[in-house]
Design an enzyme around this catalytic site. Structure first.
Site, mmCIF file in Angstrom:
data_model
loop_
_atom_site.group_PDB
_atom_site.id
_atom_site.type_symbol
_atom_site.label_atom_id
_atom_site.label_comp_id
_atom_site.label_asym_id
_atom_site.label_seq_id
_atom_site.Cartn_x
_atom_site.Cartn_y
_atom_site.Cartn_z
ATOM 1 N N GLY A 8 0.787 -1.123 0.236
ATOM 2 C CA GLY A 8 -0.140 -0.008 0.138
ATOM 3 C C GLY A 8 0.811 1.109 0.191
ATOM 4 N N GLY A 11 -0.158 4.754 -0.863
ATOM 5 C CA GLY A 11 -1.488 5.527 -0.132
ATOM 6 C C GLY A 11 -1.131 6.544 0.889
ATOM 7 C CD GLN A 12 -4.464 10.248 4.957
ATOM 8 O OE1 GLN A 12 -5.368 9.239 4.737
ATOM 9 N NE2 GLN A 12 -4.466 11.409 5.284
ATOM 10 C CG ASP A 34 -0.174 0.857 -4.062
ATOM 11 O OD1 ASP A 34 -1.350 0.457 -4.874
ATOM 12 O OD2 ASP A 34 -0.194 1.512 -2.991
ATOM 13 C CG ASP A 54 -3.755 -8.102 -6.143
ATOM 14 O OD1 ASP A 54 -4.150 -8.275 -4.732
ATOM 15 O OD2 ASP A 54 -4.834 -7.912 -6.869
ATOM 16 C CE1 TYR A 143 -10.359 0.171 6.423
ATOM 17 C CE2 TYR A 143 -11.622 1.302 8.283
ATOM 18 C CZ TYR A 143 -10.536 1.139 7.571
ATOM 19 O OH TYR A 143 -9.373 1.840 7.844
ATOM 20 C CE LYS A 147 -8.204 -1.774 8.546
ATOM 21 N NZ LYS A 147 -6.775 -1.989 7.979
HETATM 22 P P1 NAD Z 1 -4.955 4.518 1.209
HETATM 23 O O1 NAD Z 1 -6.426 4.188 0.594
HETATM 24 O O2 NAD Z 1 -4.570 5.906 0.786
HETATM 25 O O3 NAD Z 1 -3.859 3.730 0.520
HETATM 26 C C1 NAD Z 1 -4.178 2.185 0.419
HETATM 27 C C2 NAD Z 1 -3.224 1.697 -0.933
HETATM 28 O O4 NAD Z 1 -3.456 0.186 -0.774
HETATM 29 C C3 NAD Z 1 -3.595 2.095 -2.169
HETATM 30 O O5 NAD Z 1 -2.634 2.734 -2.494
HETATM 31 C C4 NAD Z 1 -3.901 0.951 -2.823
HETATM 32 O O6 NAD Z 1 -3.691 1.028 -4.326
HETATM 33 C C5 NAD Z 1 -3.340 -0.005 -2.388
HETATM 34 N N1 NAD Z 1 -3.886 -1.359 -2.418
HETATM 35 C C6 NAD Z 1 -5.356 -1.708 -2.601
HETATM 36 N N2 NAD Z 1 -5.555 -2.808 -2.775
HETATM 37 C C7 NAD Z 1 -4.326 -3.550 -3.020
HETATM 38 C C8 NAD Z 1 -3.956 -4.824 -3.228
HETATM 39 N N3 NAD Z 1 -4.906 -5.413 -3.745
HETATM 40 N N4 NAD Z 1 -2.726 -5.029 -3.400
HETATM 41 C C9 NAD Z 1 -1.802 -3.796 -3.274
HETATM 42 N N5 NAD Z 1 -2.165 -2.860 -2.967
HETATM 43 C C10 NAD Z 1 -3.206 -2.399 -2.755
HETATM 44 O O7 NAD Z 1 -5.140 4.057 2.542
HETATM 45 P P2 NAD Z 1 -4.229 4.799 3.867
HETATM 46 O O8 NAD Z 1 -5.061 5.714 4.443
HETATM 47 O O9 NAD Z 1 -2.847 5.115 3.606
HETATM 48 O O10 NAD Z 1 -4.402 3.401 5.031
HETATM 49 C C11 NAD Z 1 -3.281 2.553 4.998
HETATM 50 C C12 NAD Z 1 -3.639 1.427 6.135
HETATM 51 O O11 NAD Z 1 -3.930 2.328 7.378
HETATM 52 C C13 NAD Z 1 -5.184 0.943 5.711
HETATM 53 O O12 NAD Z 1 -4.963 -0.633 6.302
HETATM 54 C C14 NAD Z 1 -6.306 1.572 6.569
HETATM 55 O O13 NAD Z 1 -7.095 0.901 6.921
HETATM 56 C C15 NAD Z 1 -5.377 1.927 7.592
HETATM 57 N N6 NAD Z 1 -5.895 3.306 8.359
HETATM 58 C C16 NAD Z 1 -5.880 4.463 7.642
HETATM 59 C C17 NAD Z 1 -6.597 5.357 8.418
HETATM 60 C C18 NAD Z 1 -6.578 7.006 7.722
HETATM 61 O O14 NAD Z 1 -7.269 7.619 8.283
HETATM 62 N N7 NAD Z 1 -5.696 7.092 6.700
HETATM 63 C C19 NAD Z 1 -7.276 5.261 9.689
HETATM 64 C C20 NAD Z 1 -7.158 4.207 10.209
HETATM 65 C C21 NAD Z 1 -6.704 2.996 9.497
HETATM 66 C C1 AKB Z 2 -11.758 5.859 7.135
HETATM 67 O O1 AKB Z 2 -12.448 6.927 7.538
HETATM 68 O O2 AKB Z 2 -12.103 4.759 6.608
HETATM 69 C C2 AKB Z 2 -10.571 5.623 7.717
HETATM 70 C C3 AKB Z 2 -10.301 5.240 9.163
HETATM 71 C C4 AKB Z 2 -10.781 5.840 10.361
HETATM 72 O O3 AKB Z 2 -10.200 3.784 9.241
HETATM 73 N N1 AKB Z 2 -9.962 6.961 7.804
#
Ligand code: NAD
Ligand code: AKB
Length: 317
Positions: A8, A11-12, A34, A54, A143, A147
Site C-alpha cells: 500500500g 497510499g496516504q 502497490d 497484489d 471495512y 479490521k
Molecule cells: P489508502 O487508501 O490511501 O492507501 C491504500 C493503498 O493500498 C492504495 O495505494 C492502494 O492502491 C493499495 N492497495 C489496494 N488494494 C491493493 C492490493 N490488492 N494489493 C496491493 N495494494 C493495494 O489508505 P491509507 O489511508 O494509506 O491506509 C493504510 C492503512 O491504514 C489501511 O490498512 C487503513 O485501513 C489503515 N488506516 C488508515 C486510516 C487513515 O485515516 N488514513 C485510519 C485508520 C486505519
Molecule cells: C476511514 O475513514 O475509513 C479511515 C479510518 C478511520 O479507518 N480513515
C-alpha cells in the site's frame, strides 16, 4: 540484507512511511509495493526499490520477500470504509485474505509485521466516549468487520505461532502529502485542501459530527515507536487504541477560519454520515501510553497551522 517491505506504498500513509523508513534505514533497504507504480509531484518515479503487486496473490508476495530478502513488513494495503461499502467482496479479499497471506508468509520467512487497524472496529453498541481498549466490538461496515477480524487473526498468529505482529487502531489521519483514498474521515483532509485553494467547502457529515483524529507526523511516530518497543512490554496483541484529539466538523472549520477568516463551510451529509455516527467520539489510549510511551505532539490548532503552511507553500511552487 534485511529489507523492509511496505505494501500500500502509494497510499496516504504508505507514501509518507516509505520516505521516513528510507531516511532511517537507507534508500535501498525499503521496498514499496502497490498495485501501480508510484507517481511523485513532478511525474518522476520515486527513488528506491519498488514493485507492483497484489497482496491477494500470495505467491507473488512471497517472490518479492525472497528476491528482496525482506525481514519486516508494514502491511498497509487496504480498502477503506466508504469504498468498502461499495465493494464489500473486494474489501474482504484485500483486507483479510491479503493479511492472512502476509501472516502465513511471516511464519514461513520469520518476518516481523506491522498492520494497521482502525476505530472502525467499534460500532453502535460500543461506548462512544473514551472508548476503552477492551470493549464491545460490533462494526457496522465491511471495512470494520475486516479490521476486527484482522485484529483477532494477528492475535491468533502471535499466540499460536509466536509471530511478532503489532498493530494500532488509527483514528482519522490528516496529512498534506497524499490525499486519502475512500474513507469516512476524508472530509477533515478535504476541508484543508479547499481552504488552501481559497474555495468554500461542502462537508459530507453534519457540523456536530465528532471523531477521534491525528496528524500524520504523530501517526508515523506512533508506528515507529510501536515497532521499536521492547516485546516484553506489549500487553496488547490484537491492536492498540491510540488518539491525539477529537473535534467536530464545525470545530475544524472554526480552527481553519482562525487562520483564514474568508473560509466558509456548509454541510450536506451523505451516506458516510451513517458510518461516522457508529464510530467513537473519543478513545482511551492509556494502555498504549503506559506500555510503550505513546504521546502525541500536535493539538488541533498546531495541526491546522502546519497543514495550511504546507498546502499554501505547495500551491506557490
Ligand atoms: P489508502 O487508501 O490511501 O492507501 C491504500 C493503498 O493500498 C492504495 O495505494 C492502494 O492502491 C493499495 N492497495 C489496494 N488494494 C491493493 C492490493 N490488492 N494489493 C496491493 N495494494 C493495494 O489508505 P491509507 O489511508 O494509506 O491506509 C493504510 C492503512 O491504514 C489501511 O490498512 C487503513 O485501513 C489503515 N488506516 C488508515 C486510516 C487513515 O485515516 N488514513 C485510519 C485508520 C486505519
Ligand atoms: C476511514 O475513514 O475509513 C479511515 C479510518 C478511520 O479507518 N480513515
Amino acid at each position: 540484507m534485511n529489507r523492509i517491505l511496505v505494501t500500500g506504498a502509494n497510499g496516504q500513509i504508505g507514501s509518507e512511511l516509505v520516505d521516513v523508513l528510507r531516511r532511517r534505514h537507507g534508500r535501498d533497504r525499503v521496498v514499496g509495493l502497490d498495485l501501480a507504480p508510484p507517481s511523485s509531484p513532478n511525474g518522476q518515479r520515486e527513488e528506491g526499490p519498488y514493485v507492483t503487486g497484489d497482496v491477494r496473490n500470495r505467491d507473488a508476495i512471497e517472490a518479492v520477500i525472497r528476491n528482496h530478502e525482506v525481514s519486516v513488513v508494514y502491511h498497509l494495503a487496504s480498502l477503506l470504509s466508504a469504498s468498502g461499502e461499495k465493494k464489500p467482496d473486494q474489501t474482504w479479499e484485500v483486507n483479510l485474505d491479503g493479511l492472512k497471506n502476509v501472516l502465513d508468509l511471516a511464519r514461513r520467512h520469520s518476518l516481523r509485521v506491522f498492520w494497521p487497524s482502525s476505530i472502525a472496529v467499534f460500532g453502535p453498541s460500543t461506548p462512544r466516549e473514551q472508548t476503552p481498549q477492551r470493549t464491545v466490538f460490533d462494526p457496522s461496515t465491511m471495512y470494520g468487520v475486516t479490521k476486527r477480524s484482522g485484529e483477532l487473526l494477528c492475535q491468533y498468529y502471535h499466540r499460536r505461532y509466536d509471530i511478532d505482529v503489532r498493530s494500532l487502531r488509527y483514528p482519522g489521519l490528516i496529512s498534506y502529502k497524499t490525499p486519502p483514498g475512500g474513507g469516512t474521515t476524508d472530509y477533515a483532509v478535504d476541508m484543508f485542501y479547499a481552504a488552501a485553494d481559497g474555495d468554500p467547502y461542502t462537508c459530507f457529515v453534519r457540523p456536530d459530527t465528532r471523531l477521534p483524529m491525528m496528524y500524520m507526523p504523530d501517526a508515523l511516530q506512533a508506528t515507529l515507536d510501536l515497532m521499536e518497543a521492547d516485546a516484553g512490554n506489549l500487553t496488547v496483541r490484537d491492536s492498540y487504541n491510540i488518539t491525539a484529539f477529537s473535534f467536530s466538523a464545525r470545530e475544524l472549520a472554526a480552527s481553519i477560519e482562525r487562520r483564514m477568516p474568508t473560509f466558509s463551510c456548509s454541510y450536506d451529509p451523505d451516506e458516510r454520515q451513517r458510518i461516522a455516527d457508529d464510530w467513537p467520539q473519543s478513545v482511551d489510549d492509556s494502555v498504549a501510553r503506559s506500555d510503550w510511551g505513546w504521546s502525541p505532539q500536535y493539538d488541533l490548532d498546531a495541526m491546522t497551522d502546519d497543514m495550511l503552511d504546507h498546502l499554501q507553500e505547495s500551491l506557490e511552487v
